[in-house]
Design an enzyme around this catalytic site. Sequence first.
Site, PDB file in Angstrom:
ATOM      1  N   SER A  60       4.931  -6.053  16.149  1.00 47.20           N
ATOM      2  CA  SER A  60       4.534  -5.683  15.175  1.00 47.20           C
ATOM      3  C   SER A  60       3.780  -6.361  14.385  1.00 47.20           C
ATOM      4  CB  SER A  60       5.066  -4.645  14.608  1.00 47.20           C
ATOM      5  OG  SER A  60       6.846  -5.284  14.211  1.00 47.20           O
ATOM      6  N   LYS A  70       0.155  -2.056   9.958  1.00 45.69           N
ATOM      7  CA  LYS A  70       0.402  -0.796   9.370  1.00 45.69           C
ATOM      8  C   LYS A  70      -1.777  -0.241   8.944  1.00 45.69           C
ATOM      9  CE  LYS A  70       4.230  -0.491   6.941  1.00 45.69           C
ATOM     10  NZ  LYS A  70       5.357  -1.804   7.631  1.00 45.69           N
ATOM     11  N   GLU A  96       2.752   5.610  -1.325  1.00 41.18           N
ATOM     12  CA  GLU A  96       4.515   5.498  -1.874  1.00 41.18           C
ATOM     13  C   GLU A  96       4.397   4.107  -1.151  1.00 41.18           C
ATOM     14  OE1 GLU A  96       4.067   7.698   1.152  1.00 41.18           O
ATOM     15  OE2 GLU A  96       5.504   6.077   2.231  1.00 41.18           O
TER      16      GLU A  96
END
Length: 397
Positions: free
Chosen positions: A381, A94, A116
């Site tokens: 990931s 991310k 968010e």
Amino acid sequence: MEVKKISYQVDEAGYYGKFGGAYIPEMLYPNVEELRENYLQIISSEEFQRQFQSLLKDYVGRPTPLYKADRLSKAYNASIYLKREDLCHTGAHKVNNTVGQILLAQALNKKRIIAETGAGQHGVATATVCALMDMDCTVFMGEVDIERQWPNVERMKILGAEVVPATSGSRTLKDATNEALRHWINNPVDTHYIIGSVVGPHPYPDMVTRFQSVISEEIKSQLREHEGRPDPDIIVACVGGGSNAAGSYYHYVDNPKVELVAVEASGLGNDTGKSAATTALGTEGILHGSKTLLMQTEDGQVVEPYSISAGLDYPGIGPIHAHLFESGRGQFVGVTDEEAMKAGIKLSKLEGIIPAIESAHAVAALSKLEIEGKIVVVNLSGRGDKDLDTYIKWGKY
Ligand SMILES: *Cc1c(COP(=O)(O)O)cnc(C)c1O
């Protein structure tokens, strides 16, 4: 007659086939339009690329290794490589996106960042780059999620962010998103909204895909070193909103020789009402400003998704994936909680790598694919540190 070549990349109007676009209230139009007009020029500029590449290298820790998992390969009689996004700073892919977006925000002279978050992972990645760049950071989070994910809430606070509870509706991710959008409408001039996946109105899906495309760019050169060729036979990635998948597909998407496998969370099973497998259960509609596939009732109410992994617990998928599914370019596979947990424990014992439960879904898909004799890249990931409680509760190791 000229045959029109299908591209799986975004078109000028922000569509992937019939999916994508920007379905937003008029009040949001100036914010999104400012981004749309400027994003390509900014991120392709030399100055931006210099800063972006330097932070990816020295701050995020890129390139992440492409690791040939020998014991796993032996178990499947294939050549299986793990792309180690779990080794990125903050523990997952991310941060590639949040580093890119904060540089873009600075180029647009923004002073404040909002985001968010559901499970808190995107909130932490955002708070991290805000600390790095000395920018004011507000993260909206559902009241229910704040309770469920308190360690990430504290992490964000340690990093200097303000966490604002969303107290309406089901008090989860979608309510946090509504709060963030409302806030952005009221603060259009000095604020940038960092979206955490390849979702939202155009240009977000394309912008986030480009920031994450560093993953497939690295796979190409790393695989050439290992195997003497840049292309694997198959790439496997889990899909929540779809950013780690989009990034690991990017440089292969228009090459039909490379099979793209997307792994969705089937929770307790697709027929149990406790699933997040969007392509299996979803229909066409508008979610978070783009046309895509989403889980909804017949009258268009979003259905609350379920998965043991918080990062895959999302009722839609990015428009790029809706298009890959509908066109048949991508192969979509569902993996249940149980299959994912077993695969996570198997990878831990075989390779000494405890994966995030999201990533364990991608590993579990290996047993559902024809991979014998093939070169397979699994995008790992994230790392499992954040999921230790879930592994312990699961117990069967
Ligand atoms: C957030 C997250 C995901 C899901 O997000 P995508 O946008 O679908 O990539 C997957 N894996 C990990 C480790 C995550 O933190």
